[in-house]
Design a protein around this motif. Structure first.
Motif, PDB file in Angstrom:
ATOM      1  N   VAL A  15       0.844  -1.197   0.000  1.00  0.00           N
ATOM      2  CA  VAL A  15       0.000   0.000   0.000  1.00  0.00           C
ATOM      3  C   VAL A  15       0.879   1.248   0.000  1.00  0.00           C
ATOM      4  CG1 VAL A  15      -1.797   1.294   1.208  1.00  0.00           C
ATOM      5  CG2 VAL A  15      -1.796  -1.217   1.287  1.00  0.00           C
ATOM      6  N   ALA A  73      -4.280   1.554   4.479  1.00  0.00           N
ATOM      7  CA  ALA A  73      -3.721   0.336   5.072  1.00  0.00           C
ATOM      8  C   ALA A  73      -4.667  -0.245   6.118  1.00  0.00           C
ATOM      9  CB  ALA A  73      -2.354   0.639   5.684  1.00  0.00           C
ATOM     10  N   VAL A  85      -0.040  -6.711   5.449  1.00  0.00           N
ATOM     11  CA  VAL A  85      -0.248  -5.410   4.839  1.00  0.00           C
ATOM     12  C   VAL A  85       1.000  -4.565   5.048  1.00  0.00           C
ATOM     13  CG1 VAL A  85      -1.712  -3.355   4.745  1.00  0.00           C
ATOM     14  CG2 VAL A  85      -2.727  -5.586   5.269  1.00  0.00           C
ATOM     15  N   THR A 126       2.992  -1.031   4.304  1.00  0.00           N
ATOM     16  CA  THR A 126       2.890   0.361   3.877  1.00  0.00           C
ATOM     17  C   THR A 126       4.206   0.800   3.258  1.00  0.00           C
ATOM     18  OG1 THR A 126       1.307   0.853   5.636  1.00  0.00           O
ATOM     19  CG2 THR A 126       2.432   2.726   4.616  1.00  0.00           C
TER      20      THR A 126
END
Length: 315
Positions: free
Chosen positions: A34, A46, A62, A64
């Motif tokens: 992301v 996120a 996930v 970032t």
């Protein structure tokens, strides 16, 4: 770069019933890249991704993307050997991840987080990244995506070579209501006006000249049903008025009906010009060498997408 690992294999006691994952592809482990600074992604993306992924029974990491650590984060995503890598970032980042995957790599799901979002729209039929993510998780299967390659850069939707390439970013900005940005792109196009004609050959055939050349992947071409090559569309305006008309309509209208356009499939395209050639590949502007070679790649990477792809902007 920060990351958060959400392991959905052990739901909490008060968890709601999980949404069903696609039966068409094995999904046990996913990585989501992301970039909150890209396009329409935003700083909360996120957390929103984590909330969506928590509804499904799979391990989701996930990540970032921050600062200058993009390459390292992408390398770590591949090193984790997930079943699928989702990319919620700009068009360039999505292309970069897809090009690293190759046919034998993990499935790639490029979500619409950039400016033009040509590849996500072709795969998921929407500019809403949340809807695209859910469609991939619930309806997706491994789909071979063909494309093209030029100077080490891959494209999976379309490449525009020649003067209309200078106007494509302005046209897209205008279409999305970004008037100030469209004006800036337009001024830049005028300053960099490309006046030379292109000389090109298709699969070693006769040499031809054209004002502009558009190369379109089979995935989104309305004129091709099978992945036998790139659709090569030569644009030959007879005067400046025609040139501006083609620049304004290229890729965004029924431009094949224009008498100044001729098309045919090709696997190897050689292009020459007197100076560097302006180009836009999948929405990303760049300059090609005066001698450019574009080749068709039948199986560039595997996408996780509904079948058939729910393309919104086939061209």
């Amino acid at each position: 770069m920060t990351s958060d690992l959400t392991d959905a294999s052990t739901p909490p006691p008060d968890a709601v019933e999980r949404r069903a994952l696609t039966p068409h592809a094995p999904l046990r482990h996913a990585v989501v890249l992301v970039n909150p600074l890209s396009g329409s992604v935003g700083p909360r993306a996120a957390a929103e991704v984590e909330a969506i992924m928590a509804d499904y029974d799979l391990k989701a990491q996930v990540v970032t993307l921050e600062g200058g650590g993009f390459d390292e984060a992408i390398a770590e995503a591949f090193a984790a050997k997930p079943d699928v890598i989702f990319v919620l970032a700009g068009d360039g980042t999505a292309r970069s991840v897809a090009s690293k995957a190759r046919p034998d790599g993990p499935m790639i799901a490029p979500l619409p987080g950039g400016t033009m979002n040509m590849l996500p729209k072709a795969l998921y039929g929407t500019a809403d990244w949340k809807l695209a993510l859910k469609r991939a998780l619930e309806e997706g299967e491994a789909q071979p995506v063909s494309g093209g390659e030029v100077q080490g850069e891959y494209f999976y939707c379309a490449a525009i070579l020649g003067s209309p390439a200078l106007w494509a970013p302005a046209r897209e900005a205008m279409r999305t209501g970004k008037i100030k940005l469209a004006w800036q792109y337009g001024r830049r196009a005028l300053k960099r006006a490309f006046s030379g004609r292109l000389r090109f050959t298709l699969d070693g055939g006769e040499k031809r000249r054209t004002e502009a050349l558009v190369l379109i992947s089979p995935m989104i071409s309305k004129a091709m049903e099978d992945p036998i090559g790139l659709e090569a569309a030569a644009m030959d305006p007879s005067d400046t008025t025609q040139a501006f008309r083609l620049a304004a309509t290229a890729l965004f209208s029924d431009w094949r009906q224009d008498p100044a356009v001729s098309t045919r499939p090709a696997k190897l395209i050689e292009v020459r010009a007197r100076s560097k050639i302006p180009a836009v590949i999948d929405g990303e502007p760049l300059l090609l060498k005066p001698d450019a070679v574009i080749r068709f790649v039948p199986k560039a990477f595997k996408a996780l997408a509904p079948k058939p792809p729910s393309a919104e902007d086939s061209i």
